[in-house]
Design a protein around this motif. Structure first.
Motif, PDB file in Angstrom:
ATOM      1  N   THR A 139       0.296  65.080  80.628  1.00  0.00           N
ATOM      2  CA  THR A 139      -0.251  66.480  80.706  1.00  0.00           C
ATOM      3  C   THR A 139       0.627  67.543  79.892  1.00  0.00           C
ATOM      4  O   THR A 139       0.067  68.318  79.107  1.00  0.00           O
ATOM      5  CB  THR A 139      -0.050  67.142  82.300  1.00  0.00           C
ATOM      6  N   TYR A 158      -6.932  68.061  81.752  1.00  0.00           N
ATOM      7  CA  TYR A 158      -5.544  68.218  81.981  1.00  0.00           C
ATOM      8  C   TYR A 158      -5.141  69.586  82.429  1.00  0.00           C
ATOM      9  O   TYR A 158      -6.069  70.531  81.866  1.00  0.00           O
ATOM     10  CB  TYR A 158      -4.936  67.856  80.777  1.00  0.00           C
ATOM     11  N   LYS A 190      -7.716  65.469  86.104  1.00  0.00           N
ATOM     12  CA  LYS A 190      -6.556  64.597  85.200  1.00  0.00           C
ATOM     13  C   LYS A 190      -6.457  63.426  85.928  1.00  0.00           C
ATOM     14  O   LYS A 190      -6.147  63.223  87.129  1.00  0.00           O
ATOM     15  CB  LYS A 190      -5.592  65.617  84.900  1.00  0.00           C
TER      16      LYS A 190
END
Length: 282
Positions: A130, A217, A270
């Protein structure tokens, strides 16, 4: 201040005279665009190729795979958005590459056409996928917003003015090549592009949040990454050299976050293998 205003007026006049204006996807900001995208790509690919011939490519297979995976996730999501929102003609301009370079420098850069280089030294600050998506989203944003083309165009407008820029562009490519050497030149010390303007960097911050969200993300992690970057010791890293102050950046990220979260909550969540969505039509 007077010189800055005069330059801005000159750019506006050139834009009107030569129809040399474009607009940035999503933000809609008008920008000067005097140089053809093909010419920008040709000049930048030559410099990028020269850099990659001598660049110490990372031997870390795990981190290299991560850089390529996260980069491709973001690129796929962005191309889906462009295809669905009237920018399909631009997709063919990108031949994405995501490279990890063996260097302790805390840095990353992007060349036009989607050639992106990440330095190993930035990975301790990204920490995970991330955090890396924050960096790669920002770099992809520079390519999509055509900041290099804008920088070259501004260089031409400043150098030649409204009266001569048309002749300079029409007579030969020498003027463009000279502008490219200034605007696109890879630095000999760091191997990076010359810094973008703060306006462009802020725009890349905002678009980067949206692009990482499109890829699944969580953009709310971006502020933590920039905080870690600001807390490192020593001199300011090249990656942050033209960014606004740390507090200004983080405050702006918080302002932009609600818009970015619309894309995140509306798409996939994500995971280590984030997937892109087909639904980005706004």
């Amino acid at each position: 201040m007077t010189k800055r205003i005069s330059t801005s007026l000159a750019i506006i006049a050139i834009c009107l005279l030569y129809s040399g204006c474009g607009s940035v996807p999503i933000t809609g900001r008008k920008q000067l665009s005097l140089v053809s995208n093909q010419e920008v790509l040709s000049l930048s690919l030559q410099q990028y190729g020269d850099f990659m011939k001598s660049a110490p490519i990372s031997t870390d297979k795990v981190n290299t795979a991560m850089v390529q995976r996260v980069g491709r996730n973001i690129a796929n999501a962005v191309e889906t958005y462009l295809n669905n929102n009237g920018y399909a003609d631009q997709v063919k301009e990108y031949a994405w590459e995501f490279n990890l370079v063996k260097s302790s420098d805390v840095n990353a850069f992007c060349m036009p056409g989607g050639k992106i280089v990440v330095y190993e030294g930035i990975l301790p600050y990204t920490q995970d996928e991330t955090g890396l998506a924050v960096v790669l989203g920002h770099e992809v944003a520079h390519a999509v917003a055509k900041h290099a083309n804008e920088r070259m165009s501004n260089q031409l407008a400043t150098q030649y003015g409204t009266a001569a820029v048309g002749a300079a562009l029409g007579g030969s490519s020498a003027a463009v090549q000279q502008a490219a050497s200034i605007a696109l030149g890879l630095g000999t010390q760091y191997g990076i592009l010359l810094p973008y303007s703060r306006k462009q960097e802020l725009e890349a911050d905002k678009l980067g949040l949206i692009f990482m969200a499109m890829a699944g993300y969580d953009p709310s992690h971006a502020a933590a990454f920039w905080t870690r970057m600001s807390q490192q010791g020593g001199s300011t890293p090249e990656f942050m050299s033209t960014h606004p102050s740390d507090n200004t950046r983080i405050q702006q990220i918080q302002k932009d976050l609600p818009e970015a979260l619309k894309y995140y909550r509306g798409g996939t969540s994500k995971s280590s293998n984030a997937k892109t969505s087909n639904q980005w039509t706004f």
